[in-house]
Design an enzyme around this catalytic site. Structure first.
Site, PDB file in Angstrom:
ATOM      1  CG  HIS A   1      53.822  53.070  91.236  1.00  0.00           C
ATOM      2  ND1 HIS A   1      53.365  51.795  91.496  1.00  0.00           N
ATOM      3  CD2 HIS A   1      53.215  53.873  92.146  1.00  0.00           C
ATOM      4  CE1 HIS A   1      52.509  51.826  92.496  1.00  0.00           C
ATOM      5  NE2 HIS A   1      52.402  53.070  92.916  1.00  0.00           N
TER       6      HIS A   1
ATOM      7  CG  ASN B   1      38.794  55.933 100.404  1.00  0.00           C
ATOM      8  OD1 ASN B   1      39.925  56.350 100.612  1.00  0.00           O
ATOM      9  ND2 ASN B   1      38.395  54.749 100.822  1.00  0.00           N
TER      10      ASN B   1
ATOM     11  NE  ARG C   1      43.628  47.961  99.044  1.00  0.00           N
ATOM     12  CZ  ARG C   1      43.627  49.130  98.376  1.00  0.00           C
ATOM     13  NH1 ARG C   1      42.561  49.892  98.385  1.00  0.00           N
ATOM     14  NH2 ARG C   1      44.697  49.518  97.703  1.00  0.00           N
TER      15      ARG C   1
END
Length: 694
Positions: A427, A45, A553
């Site tokens: 998307h 990440n 999240r």
């Protein structure tokens, strides 16, 4: 409500807090290799964050931009805050890594440097070096006649100071590039891994014959990997993209990771050539290139150090002996992955590709795996003469090359491939199958929050929805017409589409709940919330008494404020599955449940083509209600946002509730109960009943 920078948390710092929650999983009493996976995820990440977000801030700073975020932090202020945060957190990463490695050693699983091996293992390493490493490594001299080499993004190398054996006063600087084709670790035995830099360092004098090694340091570089494509000026978008991918490899250096204690001359030499700001140099007392820890975390010999493997289940009304189209004809079907299997999604396309009654398959592809059965089915359908239209988003970051490959393969098979819409990313996750039924056409749709990717479907939580309703057929047809043709009217009737409709619809539904005061209820689950207009609308609803539960999240920019947000509860769930579903509930809307491919971010709502799907089917709505209720009850994986902008684990003296594990257990229980039931309608009813009761 007037916009005020004090209403917003900084986007970049919020993301860093999310990644800190990922790292915090290393402190949980998980199996050791599961904890090691979270080290790898955290570092992966962080790589992407530096490649894109930090690189972007550096460009803004260089361009003289002073304000770039809703909270009015300048690029320079953000860069300083990011560096301060990460240099501090580096100590925590080192602590967790050392703790996990120490605990693994107690389980007889080791990462050992060459010098710590016994003679038998050293001999194996010696043979491995000359048979496998030596032929492919790249020794590089750097001097007046040998310029500083090109270093690829995230490349891993060994820098060395060496001296001439006959003239020791002649000190040279060299590098040894370690190709990615080589494993990060050499598995010298079933329980011992040797870092490759340890092997290379030991054999430096064979790599540079006639020279003696003085000092060495492993290092890793990060480049700017963002890519800007001038679509409006492109006659051949595929060619422009391929050129952009080549240019990306030459992006500016934005970070240097190097072994702690490295010789000052080596650090200075690297900095001189790469021109990396000293605060973007990170010295580690642990191994570098930690995303490669997946190699060890996947060790099958130590299964007791992994969580039990869960196999996703296919529940009624889907059945391997029943046509998927017959199942969808009877009712709308909603599945929650990865607790329920991704197989019906694949079967939807696979069965269509072989059905003589199918005349058309349309689909969007954003991220697909390298060996995609779904794309192979589409290729088979096109080759068989079915009209196949596929929107392949070539601008899907870091998947561009893979998507280029599949776009070419689909075109070669005869499919009509669309590359995207100028100025936007597509998307949305949607597919449509058109079949002949007698003298009429029947439409079948799949709409999802997640990608058509069987690999990520095993580790991402997502929601899939199958329907044959006429209103969805009309809108999905219009959507694909917008993708393949010219259209100024980018609005749908039942589905909502961005950039024109989703944000407008969300703001309308928030306003409706706000008008109901304390009777209003909003529950929204997503990956990120950044959009300032939606944040202000949520503040206004909270002030009027509306109860708002947000399950977000990742990035979250709504700043807690006793005056504005006292009725807003914010939680983030981090577990072994990545929470990826977008599910929205607005009590007084009709319908009141929605799933979407879009987060509440400006990029999704203004610069992407997305879809938001209303859920009308009562069974599906009940399933989503239970899903959201369970997530709001989680007291093991959940973190709650505090008034100071930090997150804390949910405190509870009650029974432990792990929402992900409970869903695994519930679906397994339903599957086991129904396994021997051959009455399809009874099985379907019982599945719905069990899910609701649980």
């Amino acid at each position: 409500m007037q916009t005020n920078p004090n209403m917003f948390l900084n986007r970049e710092l919020s993301w860093l807090r999310f990644n800190s929650r990922v790292l915090d999983q290393c402190s949980r009493p998980l199996p050791l290799l599961e904890r090691l996976k979270f080290v790898a995820i955290y570092c992966t990440n962080l790589d992407e964050f530096y490649m894109i977000r930090v690189a972007g801030l550096k460009q803004l700073f260089s361009a003289g931009v002073n304000i770039s975020s809703s909270d009015e932090m300048s690029p320079l202020q953000q860069l300083k805050a990011i560096r301060k945060y990460l240099h501090k957190e580096k100590d925590l990463l080192e602590h967790y890594f050392n703790e996990i490695i120490s605990d693994l050693e107690k389980e007889n699983l080791f990462i050992k440097n060459y010098e710590n091996l016994d003679n038998n293992l050293k001999q194996k390493v010696y043979e491995y070096f000359f048979s496998t490493i030596f032929p492919v490594i790249v020794p590089i001299a750097v001097d007046a006649t040998h310029p500083f080499p090109h270093l690829n993004n995230l490349s891993f190398s060994l820098a060395v100071n060496i001296c001439d054996n006959t003239h020791p006063e002649l000190i040279k600087f060299g590098m040894i590039r370690i190709p990615r084709v080589l494993p990060r670790f050499y598995e010298v035995s079933a329980n011992v891994y040797v870092p490759i830099e340890s092997i290379v360092e030991k054999h430096t004098e064979e790599i540079f014959p006639g020279y003696k090694l003085l000092t060495s340091a492993a290092f890793r570089v990060t480049r700017n990997a963002d890519m800007v494509i001038e679509e409006e000026e492109a006659d051949d978008f595929m060619m422009i993209l391929e050129q952009g991918l080549k240019l990306r490899r030459k992006g500016a250096f934005v970070r240097l990771q190097i072994q702690k204690g490295a010789d000052e001359q080596i650090v200075e030499f690297l900095n001189t050539h790469m021109k990396i700001f000293h605060k973007d140099v990170y010295e580690y007392s642990i191994l570098l290139n930690l995303p490669s820890l997946w190699q060890i975390a996947g060790n099958k010999t130590f299964t007791h150090l992994l969580s039990p493997l869960y196999t996703p289940k296919t529940l009624p009304p889907f059945d391997e002996n029943l046509s998927i189209f017959d199942a969808i004809d009877k009712e709308d079907i909603l599945i929650i992955q990865p607790f329920e299997s991704f197989d019906p999604v694949y079967k939807f396309i696979k069965e269509a590709s072989k059905d003589p009654e199918v005349i058309s398959i349309r689909m969007t592809l954003y991220r697909v795996e390298k060996n995609s059965n779904i794309v192979q089915a589409l290729i088979g359908a096109a080759s068989a003469g079915i009209q196949v239209t596929v929107m392949v988003e070539l601008k899907a970051r870091f998947d561009e090359e893979n998507n280029l490959h599949w776009a070419k393969a689909l075109e070669n098979a005869g499919a009509h491939v669309i590359y995207g819409i100028t100025g936007f990313k597509v998307h949305a996750k949607v597919s449509q199958v058109i079949r002949k039924k007698g003298d009429k056409l029947k439409f079948y749709m799949h709409l999802s929050t997640g990608n058509y990717n069987a690999s990520s479907a095993k580790i991402y939580t997502d929601v899939s929805y199958f329907t044959s309703k006429v209103e969805f057929a009309r809108d999905t047809t219009s959507f694909f017409h917008i993708l393949s043709g010219f259209s100024k009217n980018r609005r749908l009737q039942t589905l909502s589409m961005s950039p024109n409709q989703i944000k407008e619809k969300i703001l309308e539904m928030i306003a409706l709940e706000a008008s109901k005061g304390s009777e209003g209820v909003i529950i929204a689950k997503m990956n990120s919330l950044v959009d300032s207009d939606i944040i202000k609308a949520l503040y206004e609803a909270s002030i009027k008494g509306t109860q708002i539960d947000l399950i977000v999240r990742g990035i979250f920019c709504l700043k807690p404020n006793e005056e504005f947000s006292k009725n807003i509860l914010v939680r983030s769930i981090i577990g072994k599955y990545l929470e990826h579903a977008r599910v929205f509930y607005f009590k007084h809307s009709e319908p009141n449940y929605f799933i979407s491919s879009a987060d509440w971010m400006p990029r999704n709502l203004e610069r992407r083509l997305e879809l938001m799907t209303p859920i009308y089917d009562e069974r599906s709505k009940a399933k989503l209600a239970q899903f959201l209720r369970l997530q709001l009850s989680d007291n093991l994986l959940a973190y709650e946002l505090q008034n100071d902008g930090e997150y804390a684990k949910v405190a509870s003296n009650e029974k432990v509730i792990d929402s992900q594990q409970i869903l695994e257990e519930y679906v397994s229980k339903i599957y086991k109960t129904l396994k021997k039931d051959t009455d399809q309608s009874r099985a379907t009813h019982l599945a719905s009943k069990l899910f609701k009761e649980n």
